[in-house]
Scaffold this motif. Structure first.
Motif, PDB file in Angstrom:
ATOM      1  N   ARG A   1      -9.094 -44.899 -15.681  1.00 22.37           N
ATOM      2  CA  ARG A   1      -7.694 -45.269 -15.867  1.00 22.37           C
ATOM      3  C   ARG A   1      -7.422 -46.565 -15.116  1.00 22.37           C
ATOM      4  N   VAL A   2      -6.513 -47.345 -15.637  1.00 19.82           N
ATOM      5  CA  VAL A   2      -6.173 -48.639 -15.045  1.00 19.82           C
ATOM      6  C   VAL A   2      -5.253 -48.380 -13.854  1.00 19.82           C
ATOM      7  N   PRO A   3      -5.637 -48.810 -12.637  1.00 17.73           N
ATOM      8  CA  PRO A   3      -4.829 -48.491 -11.461  1.00 17.73           C
ATOM      9  C   PRO A   3      -3.699 -49.490 -11.192  1.00 17.73           C
ATOM     10  N   HIS A   4      -3.242 -50.206 -12.212  1.00 20.13           N
ATOM     11  CA  HIS A   4      -2.139 -51.151 -11.996  1.00 20.13           C
ATOM     12  C   HIS A   4      -1.305 -51.258 -13.267  1.00 20.13           C
ATOM     13  N   ASP A   5      -0.152 -51.861 -13.145  1.00 21.63           N
ATOM     14  CA  ASP A   5       0.748 -52.051 -14.270  1.00 21.63           C
ATOM     15  C   ASP A   5       0.098 -53.002 -15.281  1.00 21.63           C
ATOM     16  N   VAL A   6       0.207 -52.676 -16.564  1.00 24.61           N
ATOM     17  CA  VAL A   6      -0.390 -53.509 -17.603  1.00 24.61           C
ATOM     18  C   VAL A   6       0.650 -54.069 -18.567  1.00 24.61           C
ATOM     19  N   SER A   7       1.932 -53.855 -18.293  1.00 26.54           N
ATOM     20  CA  SER A   7       2.961 -54.258 -19.253  1.00 26.54           C
ATOM     21  C   SER A   7       2.954 -55.763 -19.518  1.00 26.54           C
ATOM     22  N   ASP A   8       2.577 -56.567 -18.532  1.00 26.39           N
ATOM     23  CA  ASP A   8       2.526 -58.019 -18.743  1.00 26.39           C
ATOM     24  C   ASP A   8       1.269 -58.452 -19.504  1.00 26.39           C
ATOM     25  N   TYR A   9       0.302 -57.575 -19.646  1.00 23.39           N
ATOM     26  CA  TYR A   9      -0.968 -57.927 -20.274  1.00 23.39           C
ATOM     27  C   TYR A   9      -1.043 -57.520 -21.745  1.00 23.39           C
ATOM     28  N   LEU A  10      -0.061 -56.762 -22.207  1.00 20.49           N
ATOM     29  CA  LEU A  10      -0.072 -56.266 -23.577  1.00 20.49           C
ATOM     30  C   LEU A  10       0.864 -57.078 -24.457  1.00 20.49           C
ATOM     31  N   PRO A  11       0.659 -57.189 -25.716  1.00 20.77           N
ATOM     32  CA  PRO A  11      -0.467 -56.635 -26.467  1.00 20.77           C
ATOM     33  C   PRO A  11      -1.716 -57.486 -26.291  1.00 20.77           C
ATOM     34  N   ILE A  12      -2.848 -56.859 -26.440  1.00 24.02           N
ATOM     35  CA  ILE A  12      -4.117 -57.571 -26.401  1.00 24.02           C
ATOM     36  C   ILE A  12      -4.384 -58.079 -27.808  1.00 24.02           C
ATOM     37  N   THR A  13      -4.570 -59.366 -27.935  1.00 23.14           N
ATOM     38  CA  THR A  13      -4.847 -59.976 -29.238  1.00 23.14           C
ATOM     39  C   THR A  13      -6.147 -60.763 -29.148  1.00 23.14           C
ATOM     40  N   LEU A  14      -6.583 -61.284 -30.273  1.00 22.01           N
ATOM     41  CA  LEU A  14      -7.813 -62.074 -30.298  1.00 22.01           C
ATOM     42  C   LEU A  14      -7.651 -63.347 -29.473  1.00 22.01           C
ATOM     43  N   ALA A  15      -6.427 -63.891 -29.452  1.00 23.28           N
ATOM     44  CA  ALA A  15      -6.182 -65.116 -28.705  1.00 23.28           C
ATOM     45  C   ALA A  15      -5.853 -64.853 -27.236  1.00 23.28           C
ATOM     46  N   ARG A  16      -5.539 -63.593 -26.903  1.00 18.81           N
ATOM     47  CA  ARG A  16      -5.084 -63.323 -25.526  1.00 18.81           C
ATOM     48  C   ARG A  16      -5.562 -61.945 -25.068  1.00 18.81           C
ATOM     49  N   ASN A  17      -6.486 -61.931 -24.149  1.00 19.25           N
ATOM     50  CA  ASN A  17      -6.928 -60.712 -23.487  1.00 19.25           C
ATOM     51  C   ASN A  17      -6.986 -61.027 -22.001  1.00 19.25           C
ATOM     52  N   ARG A  18      -5.893 -60.742 -21.306  1.00 23.29           N
ATOM     53  CA  ARG A  18      -5.812 -61.090 -19.889  1.00 23.29           C
ATOM     54  C   ARG A  18      -6.667 -60.183 -19.009  1.00 23.29           C
ATOM     55  N   CYS A  19      -7.146 -59.088 -19.524  1.00 27.50           N
ATOM     56  CA  CYS A  19      -8.040 -58.220 -18.750  1.00 27.50           C
ATOM     57  C   CYS A  19      -9.323 -58.975 -18.381  1.00 27.50           C
ATOM     58  N   LEU A  20      -9.776 -59.809 -19.326  1.00 27.61           N
ATOM     59  CA  LEU A  20     -11.031 -60.524 -19.128  1.00 27.61           C
ATOM     60  C   LEU A  20     -10.949 -61.535 -17.991  1.00 27.61           C
ATOM     61  N   GLN A  21      -9.762 -62.051 -17.708  1.00 32.92           N
ATOM     62  CA  GLN A  21      -9.624 -63.056 -16.653  1.00 32.92           C
ATOM     63  C   GLN A  21     -10.103 -62.532 -15.309  1.00 32.92           C
ATOM     64  N   CYS A  22      -9.857 -61.257 -15.033  1.00 31.84           N
ATOM     65  CA  CYS A  22     -10.272 -60.695 -13.744  1.00 31.84           C
ATOM     66  C   CYS A  22     -11.536 -59.846 -13.834  1.00 31.84           C
ATOM     67  N   HIS A  23     -11.682 -59.113 -14.926  1.00 26.44           N
ATOM     68  CA  HIS A  23     -12.746 -58.115 -14.989  1.00 26.44           C
ATOM     69  C   HIS A  23     -14.044 -58.614 -15.605  1.00 26.44           C
TER      70      HIS A  23
END
Length: 165
Positions: free
Chosen positions: A85-107
């Motif tokens: 489970r993701v241990p932090h708020d993800v509301s600013d990171y959604l929706p995940i699209t082909l042009a934007r996946n902010r999860c990848l920036q850190c992980h």
């Protein structure tokens, strides 16, 4: 094969002449047993929502943790091999699209060097199980691109259904 033999036997018995008896025969409809109701679970009791599959139920709302990355403890997995489970708020990171996946920036890192570093994406997410199941690629596999398909944010919520694990 057995069904064919039974059908042939029934046909030959039905076409054979019947002996005449003195007792009157009951009507044919009385000899046929009524069809039995199917046993099992009724359709209305299947699934998480106990209504029609045509209904669109309102999803349950939970108060997800609002801390940013690194602000919460990582909870244990619900069962072996469960996605964490993701241990932090993800509301600013959604929706995940082909042009934007902010999860990848850190992980999207090679390895975790300090406890404060984010959890790296595992190597299994770089394997395209459909087209090249034995090859670890440099880019994330297409089926693994939308992180929220498997990973959900932590919330203090009871499970929606019982868990036998």
């Amino acid at each position: 094969m057995n069904r064919i033999l039974v059908a042939m036997l029934l046909c030959s018995c039905a076409s054979a002449p019947r002996p005449q008896s003195a007792a009157p025969q009951p009507p044919a409809a009385a000899q046929v047993p009524a069809p039995q109701q199917p046993r099992g679970t009724p359709d209305s009791a299947l699934g998480l929502t106990k209504g029609s599959v045509a209904d669109v139920p309102e999803p349950l709302h939970w108060a997800y943790t609002k801390d940013g990355p690194g602000g919460n403890d990582v909870l244990p997995r619900g069962y072996p091999q469960a996605p964490p489970r993701v241990p932090h708020d993800v509301s600013d990171y959604l929706p995940i699209t082909l042009a934007r996946n902010r999860c990848l920036q850190c992980h999207q890192i090679a390895q975790k060097k300090t406890p404060e570093d984010p959890t790296p994406i595992p190597q299994s997410h770089y394997v395209d199980l459909r087209n090249a199941p034995g090859t670890v690629r440099k880019e994330l596999a297409g089926a693994r691109f939308v992180c929220s398909s498997c990973h959900v944010p932590q919330a203090p919520a009871p499970p929606p259904v019982g868990n036998g694990f």
